[in-house]
Design an enzyme around this catalytic site. Structure first.
Site, mmCIF file in Angstrom:
data_model
loop_
_atom_site.group_PDB
_atom_site.id
_atom_site.type_symbol
_atom_site.label_atom_id
_atom_site.label_comp_id
_atom_site.label_asym_id
_atom_site.label_seq_id
_atom_site.Cartn_x
_atom_site.Cartn_y
_atom_site.Cartn_z
ATOM 1 N N SER A 241 22.707 -45.987 20.453
ATOM 2 C CA SER A 241 23.697 -45.750 21.497
ATOM 3 C C SER A 241 23.359 -44.435 22.187
ATOM 4 O O SER A 241 22.423 -43.741 21.810
ATOM 5 C CB SER A 241 25.098 -45.675 20.888
ATOM 6 O OG SER A 241 25.192 -44.545 20.021
ATOM 7 N N LYS A 242 24.139 -44.075 23.202
ATOM 8 C CA LYS A 242 23.858 -42.845 23.949
ATOM 9 C C LYS A 242 23.897 -41.613 23.048
ATOM 10 O O LYS A 242 23.146 -40.666 23.232
ATOM 11 C CB LYS A 242 24.842 -42.685 25.103
ATOM 12 C CG LYS A 242 24.525 -43.602 26.272
ATOM 13 C CD LYS A 242 25.376 -43.278 27.480
ATOM 14 C CE LYS A 242 24.987 -44.160 28.656
ATOM 15 N NZ LYS A 242 25.782 -43.880 29.859
ATOM 16 N N ARG A 243 24.778 -41.639 22.040
ATOM 17 C CA ARG A 243 24.852 -40.464 21.156
ATOM 18 C C ARG A 243 23.597 -40.331 20.300
ATOM 19 O O ARG A 243 23.272 -39.253 19.815
ATOM 20 C CB ARG A 243 26.103 -40.531 20.274
ATOM 21 C CG ARG A 243 26.088 -41.630 19.230
ATOM 22 C CD ARG A 243 27.429 -41.759 18.511
ATOM 23 N NE ARG A 243 27.475 -42.902 17.639
ATOM 24 C CZ ARG A 243 27.063 -42.916 16.380
ATOM 25 N NH1 ARG A 243 26.544 -41.820 15.853
ATOM 26 N NH2 ARG A 243 27.152 -44.000 15.654
#
Length: 468
Positions: A241-243
């Protein structure tokens, strides 16, 4: 035709994400290893979501990574008439059929399947019906007449043999009611017409391979070799994911990573060559083959990427590294560097790059060379400049003015002589000098800094603080 032709086929609905970049890299390396061709196809058939900005980002990202493709870029939407022609040929051969189910009928079909706990698939309502039964004024979709018995096996070069029961793969739509082709049809036709021999892509496309192989077999074409590579996960094993780092390639450029470092890092996500971690592009081309790809999902790790980037920065040519760093310096300063300052930046690289992990770090550490006087002082630097230190600076000015040849060696000799003359440890002079010259308590070697700044600028900076 080349014996090996690979392709990267992104949909231009967003940036070139890190997983797509790795897929492009593996295709590029495989083609180069075998002396083949690497083609680029933009799959822009989703007109509602495809954008010119996304296309530009994909082309820019691939170019920045150094993954240059062979021949013209193919745009899938422009080939839609060719795709439809193949569907009509299948229809004429009895391998496809018109389906007149309404959206409401299809939703009822899905609802019944859900209620009965069955997989949601088209049930073949129009597969063997007489077209004479067709409702008036309704444009049909064209469906592929999928084999509904037996199995189909994909001999995947990463996953091994993968077998699908034909009955699990329903009669997919080839042409929509408005005559436009679907993704599945377009991919098969484009791969054939582009001469693609090897399809290397993420394993989320594995089921697609079964459907596409059915279609290829029905048309009578030769299947490409399939290789479905595992997806990239975060350090915690969860879907990326973006994190975790599921960002566009442009974001990694903005964070200060070198393209060769990112290439090396992506190469090691799901592919290996013994214990080798640092692999040059030349070695990668020589070594890369599909048998080095693992079946397990790779885990993204920013710490490893930063470490690898630091290695490539230390090994980089100073002039080239300065060119990479320049935009970051100018952005932080809010102005363009003059030619003399650009030359200074290149000369400063040797002393700055050992401590940096990214170009952002490198630019930050280089700023003091280009700041206007009087330099702002960090809190720690200000503490180094007490009354006694300012007196030391005044004596240092006299010593530096006496340097005949402004070189690192001559400067060092003068400052060391000054320390001995006053019975001081070298640090008692070097640290106040560092604070005055850089505005910080940490920097490259102080004699290097003095040599690079030049006599006039060095003495002026010291004088600013000596008089404060």
């Amino acid at each position: 035709m080349a014996s090996v032709v690979t392709r990267f086929a992104p949909s231009p609905t967003g940036f070139l994400h890190i997983g797509g970049a790795r897929t492009a890299l593996f295709n590029w390396l495989f083609s180069k290893h075998h002396g083949g061709l690497f083609r680029l196809r933009i799959e822009d058939t989703d007109r509602a979501r495809s954008t010119d900005e996304a296309i530009a980002a994909i082309l820019d990202g691939l170019s920045w990574l150094g993954l240059h493709w062979d021949g013209e870029t193919v745009y899938q939407y422009a080939r839609r008439e060719r795709h439809a022609e193949v569907a009509r040929q299948l229809l004429a051969a009895g391998k496809a059929y018109p389906c007149y189910c309404s959206p409401e009928e299809l939703e009822e079909m899905r609802a019944r399947a859900r209620a009965e706990g069955r997989p949601i698939r088209y049930d073949g309502t129009w597969r063997d019906r007489d077209p004479a039964d067709a409702p008036k004024g309704v444009a049909p979709v064209i469906r592929f007449k999928s084999p509904n018995e037996g199995t189909i096996t994909i001999d995947d070069k990463v996953q091994g043999p993968v077998t699908f029961a034909n009955e699990q793969l329903d009669d997919m739509v080839l042409l929509r009611a408005d005559g436009t082709p679907t993704y599945m049809l377009s991919v098969v036709v484009d791969d054939q017409d582009m001469g693609v021999t090897h399809v290397i892509r993420g394993d989320d496309h594995l089921t697609n391979a079964g459907r596409q192989a059915q279609l290829i077999d029905a048309i009578g074409w030769q299947r490409p070799v399939y290789a479905h590579i595992p997806l990239i996960h975060g350090p915690d094993g969860a879907k990326l994911s973006k994190r975790h780092g599921a960002l566009g390639v442009d974001a990694y450029r903005d964070m200060g990573y070198l393209p060769e470092a990112l290439r090396n890092y992506l190469l090691r996500l799901g592919w290996g060559h013994g214990d080798d971690e640092i692999i040059s592009t030349e070695q990668a081309i020589e070594w890369f083959d599909l048998d080095g790809c693992g079946k397990a999902a790779a885990r993204f790790d920013f710490v490893k990427l930063e470490s690898l980037n630091g290695h490539y920065m230390r090994a980089a040519d100073d002039a080239a590294l300065a060119d990479h760093t320049l935009p970051f310096v100018e952005k932080k300063l809010g102005r363009a560097l003059q030619d003399t300052e650009k030359a200074l930046l290149a000369r400063a690289m040797a002393g700055l790059k050992p401590r940096a992990r990214t170009l952002v770090d490198l630019a930050e550490s280089a700023l003091f060379y280009f700041r206007a006087r009087p330099l702002p002082l960090s809190e720690k630097a200000a503490k180094l400049l007490d009354g006694e230190a300012r007196q030391t600076l005044r004596e240092a000015i006299a010593a530096l003015n006496a340097v005949e040849v402004w070189s690192e060696g001559e400067i060092e000799a003068r400052i060391k002589a000054l320390a001995e003359e006053h019975g001081l440890k070298l640090g008692k002079i070097a640290q106040p000098l560092r604070a005055a010259l850089t505005g910080s308590d940490a920097s490259p070697g102080i004699f290097e800094v003095l040599a690079l700044l030049g006599r006039e600028e060095s003495v002026a900076r010291i004088a600013d603080q000596a008089a404060a």
